[in-house]
Enzyme design. Sequence first.
Site, PDB file in Angstrom:
ATOM      1  CB  SER A 142      -0.979   0.019   1.168  1.00  0.00           C
ATOM      2  OG  SER A 142      -0.583  -0.761   2.222  1.00  0.00           O
ATOM      3  CG  HIS A 163      -3.623  -0.794  -2.900  1.00  0.00           C
ATOM      4  ND1 HIS A 163      -4.326   0.355  -2.610  1.00  0.00           N
ATOM      5  CD2 HIS A 163      -3.179  -1.267  -1.714  1.00  0.00           C
ATOM      6  CE1 HIS A 163      -4.299   0.553  -1.305  1.00  0.00           C
ATOM      7  NE2 HIS A 163      -3.603  -0.407  -0.742  1.00  0.00           N
ATOM      8  CD  GLU A 175      -5.738   2.815  -5.399  1.00  0.00           C
ATOM      9  OE1 GLU A 175      -5.968   4.019  -5.523  1.00  0.00           O
ATOM     10  OE2 GLU A 175      -5.061   2.359  -4.454  1.00  0.00           O
ATOM     11  CG  ASN A 213      -4.567   5.691   0.922  1.00  0.00           C
ATOM     12  OD1 ASN A 213      -5.667   5.939   1.411  1.00  0.00           O
ATOM     13  ND2 ASN A 213      -3.928   4.558   1.138  1.00  0.00           N
TER      14      ASN A 213
HETATM   15  N1  LIG Z   1      -4.300  -4.515   6.004  1.00  0.00           N
HETATM   16  C1  LIG Z   1      -4.765  -3.656   5.108  1.00  0.00           C
HETATM   17  O1  LIG Z   1      -5.771  -2.965   5.323  1.00  0.00           O
HETATM   18  C2  LIG Z   1      -4.071  -3.541   3.775  1.00  0.00           C
HETATM   19  C3  LIG Z   1      -4.770  -3.006   2.683  1.00  0.00           C
HETATM   20  C4  LIG Z   1      -4.158  -2.963   1.430  1.00  0.00           C
HETATM   21  C5  LIG Z   1      -2.857  -3.419   1.285  1.00  0.00           C
HETATM   22  N2  LIG Z   1      -2.181  -3.923   2.364  1.00  0.00           N
HETATM   23  C6  LIG Z   1      -0.817  -4.431   2.137  1.00  0.00           C
HETATM   24  O2  LIG Z   1      -0.878  -5.848   2.031  1.00  0.00           O
HETATM   25  C7  LIG Z   1       0.327  -6.439   2.529  1.00  0.00           C
HETATM   26  C8  LIG Z   1      -0.024  -7.419   3.623  1.00  0.00           C
HETATM   27  O3  LIG Z   1      -0.701  -6.738   4.661  1.00  0.00           O
HETATM   28  P1  LIG Z   1      -1.564  -7.525   5.744  1.00  0.00           P
HETATM   29  O4  LIG Z   1      -2.355  -6.500   6.463  1.00  0.00           O
HETATM   30  O5  LIG Z   1      -2.250  -8.668   5.115  1.00  0.00           O
HETATM   31  O6  LIG Z   1      -0.396  -8.057   6.705  1.00  0.00           O
HETATM   32  P2  LIG Z   1      -0.426  -9.292   7.709  1.00  0.00           P
HETATM   33  O7  LIG Z   1       0.614  -9.012   8.731  1.00  0.00           O
HETATM   34  O8  LIG Z   1      -1.827  -9.576   8.153  1.00  0.00           O
HETATM   35  O9  LIG Z   1       0.039 -10.530   6.797  1.00  0.00           O
HETATM   36  C9  LIG Z   1       1.329 -10.693   6.293  1.00  0.00           C
HETATM   37  C10 LIG Z   1       1.554 -12.189   6.114  1.00  0.00           C
HETATM   38  O10 LIG Z   1       2.763 -12.395   5.420  1.00  0.00           O
HETATM   39  C11 LIG Z   1       3.350 -13.581   5.946  1.00  0.00           C
HETATM   40  N3  LIG Z   1       4.772 -13.609   5.618  1.00  0.00           N
HETATM   41  C12 LIG Z   1       5.770 -12.866   6.164  1.00  0.00           C
HETATM   42  N4  LIG Z   1       6.948 -13.213   5.618  1.00  0.00           N
HETATM   43  C13 LIG Z   1       6.684 -14.172   4.690  1.00  0.00           C
HETATM   44  C14 LIG Z   1       7.482 -14.917   3.792  1.00  0.00           C
HETATM   45  N5  LIG Z   1       8.810 -14.749   3.737  1.00  0.00           N
HETATM   46  N6  LIG Z   1       6.871 -15.813   2.993  1.00  0.00           N
HETATM   47  C15 LIG Z   1       5.539 -16.020   3.045  1.00  0.00           C
HETATM   48  N7  LIG Z   1       4.734 -15.342   3.893  1.00  0.00           N
HETATM   49  C16 LIG Z   1       5.295 -14.438   4.698  1.00  0.00           C
HETATM   50  C17 LIG Z   1       3.077 -13.482   7.432  1.00  0.00           C
HETATM   51  O11 LIG Z   1       3.207 -14.744   8.069  1.00  0.00           O
HETATM   52  C18 LIG Z   1       1.655 -12.949   7.438  1.00  0.00           C
HETATM   53  O12 LIG Z   1       0.710 -13.990   7.454  1.00  0.00           O
HETATM   54  C19 LIG Z   1       1.203  -5.280   2.970  1.00  0.00           C
HETATM   55  O13 LIG Z   1       2.072  -4.942   1.937  1.00  0.00           O
HETATM   56  C20 LIG Z   1       0.191  -4.153   3.225  1.00  0.00           C
HETATM   57  O14 LIG Z   1       0.755  -2.878   3.073  1.00  0.00           O
HETATM   58  C21 LIG Z   1      -2.758  -4.003   3.599  1.00  0.00           C
END
Ligand SMILES: NC(=O)c1ccc[n+]([C@@H]2O[C@H](COP(=O)([O-])OP(=O)(O)OC[C@H]3O[C@@H](n4cnc5c(N)ncnc54)[C@H](O)[C@@H]3O)[C@@H](O)[C@H]2O)c1
Length: 417
Positions: A142, A163, A175, A213
Amino acid sequence: MGTLHDVLLPRTLGAVTATQKTHQNISNVAVIGLGTMGAGIVEVFARAGLDVIGIEYNDQALERGRGIITKSTDRALAKNKITEAERDALLGHITWSTDRSDVSGADLVVEAVNENLDLKREIFRDIDAMTSEHAILATNTSSLSVTQIAAATQNPERVIGLHFFNPAPVQKLVEIIRTVHTDASRTEAVAHLLASCGKTPIVCGDRAGFVVNALLIPYLASAIRHYDEGFATREQLDEAMVEVGNPMGPLTLSDLIGNDVILAVCEYMYDETKNPLHAPAPLLRQMCAAGLMGRKSGRGFYDYVEGADHGPLIAEPPVTRHDELAGRLTAEYLNEVLRMVQTNYARPDDIDTGMSLGCRMPKPFDLLAEIGPVEVLRRQEKLYAETAQPAHRPVLLLEQLAQADDPQAALTELRAR
Ligand SMILES: NC(=O)c1ccc[n+]([C@@H]2O[C@H](COP(=O)([O-])OP(=O)(O)OC[C@H]3O[C@@H](n4cnc5c(N)ncnc54)[C@H](O)[C@@H]3O)[C@@H](O)[C@H]2O)c1
């Protein structure tokens, strides 16, 4: 952008039929990272009938990710959103792995691990070597630069940003971020795929905040700055922007999103752009330092604990300029909207779709038509003269629209282009 335009217009997307559901030759998807977003993304693709492999880094994390999907599909079943057979079919499309090299058979890989540039670059370097050359590699970041992630690969033309919004199975908007390298046919293929999965994709370039954003956060930051500077009371400020057609005022919205989240996004945007409009107001920093995160902490600009009433953070100023607020904030916002179009960063209809689907705000180009380019230019020129802030200088496109023989016709033409 011409062909992409035709593909991405919402009316075209609406016309995607079952027979067109070929998913653009994408039938195998791999999702790396099964947290909040990754698990939701697996569900989106599996529900559309694609074979999806969910990859985590160890068994425990894999079980956790699997649990998120099971819970979500059970909830959908309980609410009669899907039948038992559909739930079973959906789960039947998913396989699980802790071995990253299992991406090898994927036509599309979506990375959704933690927001950490080094980790994402390491993963992209790897999957670039592990997948066949037709595969598209996408990141759900993001806030990080998709270009920097792509630069870790030997084939940056096949890297894009995807996104999704949270919760991914529910939110329609996605996006698609193209970098200077991204191959247009791949962007197009992903747009079609998303449309066939029931999503509404929009396309933009690779700058901090993408579309939603990049427009929403500076608007909230500006509202907070106006409050901090004693322009209006919190109620006057919120009411003024609700009257413009927003579902809630900017201070109420900041409290809802979380003031710490707004601060973090302002900081990463400011870090990239050094644009003063992206800088957080001193009050926002103070609130976060004091733990006034908003709804989730019980107090922000307003109180959320029953019976609590701390009153306003800024004592009512002796003189306010609240009657100018909507005009100022709207002009500033529309100037940024037109900057996106002027620089070919995003198309008018994509911006409209992004803001209406992503934030439930009025379509910016409807707002521009309603107020009229001449009046928006007048307000923006006044703001620029008063603040002497280069970032407030009216963009060329606003001047051109306002100075056209028929500004409304020029605006209609711009929207149709
Ligand atoms: N949470 C939101 O509202 C949101 C919205 C849009 C985009 N994002 C983006 O999405 C991405 C994930 O966010 P999230 O909120 O799901 O995070 P999260 O912490 O819930 O999940 C991340 C996952 O990645 C896994 N992980 C870490 N290292 C790893 C590896 N080497 N191999 C495989 N898996 C691995 C972790 O175990 C975890 O389950 C980020 O880049 C974030 O910026 C988040």
